[in-house]
Write a protein that holds these residues in place. Structure first.
Motif, PDB file in Angstrom:
ATOM      1  N   GLU A   1      -9.949  -3.417   5.637  1.00 50.10           N
ATOM      2  CA  GLU A   1      -9.482  -3.517   4.256  1.00 50.10           C
ATOM      3  C   GLU A   1      -8.496  -4.669   4.084  1.00 50.10           C
ATOM      4  O   GLU A   1      -8.536  -5.398   3.091  1.00 50.10           O
ATOM      5  CB  GLU A   1      -8.828  -2.198   3.835  1.00 50.10           C
ATOM      6  CG  GLU A   1      -9.795  -1.097   3.557  1.00 50.10           C
ATOM      7  CD  GLU A   1     -10.777  -1.463   2.473  1.00 50.10           C
ATOM      8  OE1 GLU A   1     -10.337  -1.828   1.363  1.00 50.10           O
ATOM      9  OE2 GLU A   1     -11.992  -1.393   2.721  1.00 50.10           O
TER      10      GLU A   1
ATOM     11  N   LEU B   1      -8.619   5.525  11.125  1.00 46.56           N
ATOM     12  CA  LEU B   1      -7.732   4.831  10.201  1.00 46.56           C
ATOM     13  C   LEU B   1      -7.374   3.400  10.605  1.00 46.56           C
ATOM     14  O   LEU B   1      -7.455   2.487   9.765  1.00 46.56           O
ATOM     15  CB  LEU B   1      -6.460   5.658   9.997  1.00 46.56           C
ATOM     16  CG  LEU B   1      -5.580   5.314   8.810  1.00 46.56           C
ATOM     17  CD1 LEU B   1      -6.360   5.377   7.518  1.00 46.56           C
ATOM     18  CD2 LEU B   1      -4.384   6.260   8.750  1.00 46.56           C
TER      19      LEU B   1
ATOM     20  N   TRP C   1      -7.356  10.260  11.676  1.00 57.01           N
ATOM     21  CA  TRP C   1      -6.441   9.285  12.275  1.00 57.01           C
ATOM     22  C   TRP C   1      -7.167   8.312  13.194  1.00 57.01           C
ATOM     23  O   TRP C   1      -6.819   7.131  13.247  1.00 57.01           O
ATOM     24  CB  TRP C   1      -5.345  10.018  13.047  1.00 57.01           C
ATOM     25  CG  TRP C   1      -4.288  10.590  12.158  1.00 57.01           C
ATOM     26  CD1 TRP C   1      -4.133  11.893  11.786  1.00 57.01           C
ATOM     27  CD2 TRP C   1      -3.241   9.871  11.500  1.00 57.01           C
ATOM     28  NE1 TRP C   1      -3.059  12.029  10.938  1.00 57.01           N
ATOM     29  CE2 TRP C   1      -2.485  10.803  10.751  1.00 57.01           C
ATOM     30  CE3 TRP C   1      -2.873   8.529  11.473  1.00 57.01           C
ATOM     31  CZ2 TRP C   1      -1.384  10.439   9.989  1.00 57.01           C
ATOM     32  CZ3 TRP C   1      -1.761   8.155  10.718  1.00 57.01           C
ATOM     33  CH2 TRP C   1      -1.035   9.106   9.980  1.00 57.01           C
TER      34      TRP C   1
ATOM     35  N   THR D   1      -8.026  10.602   5.641  1.00 54.56           N
ATOM     36  CA  THR D   1      -8.943   9.982   6.592  1.00 54.56           C
ATOM     37  C   THR D   1      -8.535  10.402   7.993  1.00 54.56           C
ATOM     38  O   THR D   1      -7.339  10.520   8.287  1.00 54.56           O
ATOM     39  CB  THR D   1      -8.885   8.446   6.487  1.00 54.56           C
ATOM     40  OG1 THR D   1      -9.114   8.055   5.125  1.00 54.56           O
ATOM     41  CG2 THR D   1      -9.920   7.788   7.377  1.00 54.56           C
TER      42      THR D   1
ATOM     43  N   PHE E   1      -8.367   0.342   8.161  1.00 54.66           N
ATOM     44  CA  PHE E   1      -7.309  -0.376   7.442  1.00 54.66           C
ATOM     45  C   PHE E   1      -7.349  -1.872   7.761  1.00 54.66           C
ATOM     46  O   PHE E   1      -7.116  -2.704   6.874  1.00 54.66           O
ATOM     47  CB  PHE E   1      -5.938   0.195   7.804  1.00 54.66           C
ATOM     48  CG  PHE E   1      -4.817  -0.417   7.001  1.00 54.66           C
ATOM     49  CD1 PHE E   1      -4.567   0.000   5.708  1.00 54.66           C
ATOM     50  CD2 PHE E   1      -4.033  -1.422   7.537  1.00 54.66           C
ATOM     51  CE1 PHE E   1      -3.545  -0.574   4.957  1.00 54.66           C
ATOM     52  CE2 PHE E   1      -3.010  -2.002   6.799  1.00 54.66           C
ATOM     53  CZ  PHE E   1      -2.772  -1.571   5.499  1.00 54.66           C
TER      54      PHE E   1
ATOM     55  N   CYS F   1       0.820  -1.211   0.000  1.00 52.26           N
ATOM     56  CA  CYS F   1       0.000   0.000   0.000  1.00 52.26           C
ATOM     57  C   CYS F   1       0.855   1.262   0.000  1.00 52.26           C
ATOM     58  O   CYS F   1       0.584   2.214  -0.750  1.00 52.26           O
ATOM     59  CB  CYS F   1      -0.938   0.007   1.211  1.00 52.26           C
ATOM     60  SG  CYS F   1      -2.249  -1.232   1.148  1.00 52.26           S
TER      61      CYS F   1
ATOM     62  N   ASN G   1      -7.716   7.026   1.576  1.00 53.57           N
ATOM     63  CA  ASN G   1      -6.345   6.511   1.505  1.00 53.57           C
ATOM     64  C   ASN G   1      -6.223   5.079   2.029  1.00 53.57           C
ATOM     65  O   ASN G   1      -5.457   4.284   1.496  1.00 53.57           O
ATOM     66  CB  ASN G   1      -5.374   7.442   2.234  1.00 53.57           C
ATOM     67  CG  ASN G   1      -5.836   7.814   3.633  1.00 53.57           C
ATOM     68  OD1 ASN G   1      -6.750   7.204   4.192  1.00 53.57           O
ATOM     69  ND2 ASN G   1      -5.204   8.819   4.216  1.00 53.57           N
ATOM     70  N   TYR G   2      -6.996   4.704   3.056  1.00 52.33           N
ATOM     71  CA  TYR G   2      -6.913   3.344   3.592  1.00 52.33           C
ATOM     72  C   TYR G   2      -7.472   2.312   2.625  1.00 52.33           C
ATOM     73  O   TYR G   2      -7.196   1.121   2.746  1.00 52.33           O
ATOM     74  CB  TYR G   2      -7.667   3.254   4.926  1.00 52.33           C
ATOM     75  CG  TYR G   2      -9.167   3.414   4.797  1.00 52.33           C
ATOM     76  CD1 TYR G   2      -9.983   2.335   4.487  1.00 52.33           C
ATOM     77  CD2 TYR G   2      -9.766   4.655   4.992  1.00 52.33           C
ATOM     78  CE1 TYR G   2     -11.357   2.490   4.355  1.00 52.33           C
ATOM     79  CE2 TYR G   2     -11.131   4.814   4.873  1.00 52.33           C
ATOM     80  CZ  TYR G   2     -11.920   3.723   4.547  1.00 52.33           C
ATOM     81  OH  TYR G   2     -13.274   3.875   4.415  1.00 52.33           O
ATOM     82  N   HIS G   3      -8.254   2.756   1.656  1.00 48.35           N
ATOM     83  CA  HIS G   3      -8.952   1.870   0.721  1.00 48.35           C
ATOM     84  C   HIS G   3      -8.220   1.712  -0.604  1.00 48.35           C
ATOM     85  O   HIS G   3      -8.584   0.885  -1.437  1.00 48.35           O
ATOM     86  CB  HIS G   3     -10.361   2.453   0.489  1.00 48.35           C
ATOM     87  CG  HIS G   3     -11.299   1.586  -0.276  1.00 48.35           C
ATOM     88  ND1 HIS G   3     -12.185   2.083  -1.198  1.00 48.35           N
ATOM     89  CD2 HIS G   3     -11.501   0.249  -0.260  1.00 48.35           C
ATOM     90  CE1 HIS G   3     -12.883   1.112  -1.721  1.00 48.35           C
ATOM     91  NE2 HIS G   3     -12.492  -0.018  -1.173  1.00 48.35           N
TER      92      HIS G   3
END
Length: 326
Positions: free
Chosen positions: A293, A286, A283, A281, A290, A134, A257-259
């Motif tokens: 995900e 997150l 914090w 996202t 994550f 990532c 961003n985590y996705h």
């Protein structure tokens, strides 16, 4: 001699990483190769080869534990939250036991430490490889002039666009404005269906938000039937095909961003020529996001993960057979 061998391995893994990224950056293999380089680097510095599995399993255990505690406080007690708590505690306990046993003087206890680490060690290493994949993908700059920008939906809150989704929409609007400034005119597809607790489809609310923030209606298309990320992409592709845009160039997919990592894996699986970019996202949200995900990404490669687990188990069994006194 051993540090030199490890350094050669680090160099070989890094060369393989460069070649893999150039061929196709949307592959989890890039993270696996980077994890191999990191593993070799830790042993080159004189650390135990079990340090990386220890770290990975501890981080994964903390993620499970933190997510379970957070969900319990927010949603009350249920079986899923209880499982997350138990998994987190079990992984942390197994890791602590393995670390405590390994430095002892007897080979029997050292092997027991490795065997104890068997269950959390493999998923810990997989987590490390996914994080590295990532991070490597997020550092890439997207290609200019996409034919279309697909912004992936997330849940509405009381029928309105929450901050998480607003960040995605703001990022897509910024992308559209940037491309227009360069003389391009990409279509923006707002993609999201209607959940059971939502008064309207996410795509409809997303389109209204973008219009309110300066994107003209003629530059927008609404996809309002999807319920998963894969459906977001497939149904958006149908809209692009209907408009003759499916083969006119690459796409830009905008999400949180985590996705980004899993979305990129899915675009490759669906044979979409796309770059995936992430919006910020909060914090506090997150870690849990994550973790979900990561678990969802595991289901994309069941055979590979089963094979990897088999190799891990076989290696542990061989070590126990070779080292334990008979």
């Amino acid at each position: 001699m051993r540090p030199l061998v490890d350094l050669v391995l680090v160099a070989a893994f890094l060369v393989l990483f460069v070649l893999t990224v150039r061929a196709e950056p949307r592959r989890w293999l890039t993270g696996v190769v980077l994890a191999g380089a990191l593993w070799a680097a830790t042993t080159a510095l004189g650390a135990s080869p079990l340090v990386l599995p220890w770290v990975g399993s501890a981080v994964l255990g903390l993620l499970f534990l933190g997510n379970g505690l957070r969900m319990l406080s927010a949603a009350g007690r249920n079986s899923i939250n209880a499982v997350a708590l138990v998994l987190g505690l079990a992984m942390l306990a197994a890791t602590a036991l393995a670390i405590g046993l390994f430095p002892t003087s007897t080979s029997r206890e050292a092997v027991i430490a490795v065997v104890v680490l068997l269950l959390p060690g493999y998923p810990g290493l997989v987590l490390v490889s996914y994080v590295l994949y990532c991070l490597a993908y997020l550092r890439r700059g997207p290609r200019p002039a996409p034919a279309a920008v697909i912004v992936l939906g997330s849940g509405l809150v009381d029928g309105t666009v929450p901050t998480l989704l607003a960040n995605r929409l703001d990022a897509s609007a910024e992308t559209w404005r940037g491309e227009r400034a360069l003389g391009h005119d990409p279509l923006v597809v707002a993609s999201g269906g209607q959940g059971d607790d939502e008064p309207m489809a996410e795509g409809v609310a997303m389109t209204a938000y973008l219009v309110a923030h300066g994107v003209p209606p003629e530059a927008l298309a609404t996809e309002d039937r999807s319920t998963t990320t894969e459906e977001n992409l497939l149904l958006s592709r149908e809209i692009l095909r209907a408009r003759g845009l499916d083969d006119t160039g690459h796409l830009r997919v905008v999400t949180s961003n985590y996705h980004v990592g899993r979305a990129a894996l899915l675009t490759r699986r669906l044979q979409l020529d796309a770059d995936v970019t992430g919006a910020p996202t909060a914090w506090a949200f997150l870690p849990g996001a994550f973790l979900r995900e990561f678990l969802a990404a595991l289901t994309l490669h069941p055979r590979v993960n089963l094979a990897g687990l088999g190799v891990w188990i076989a290696g542990t069994a061989f070590l126990a057979y070779a080292v334990l006194p008979r």
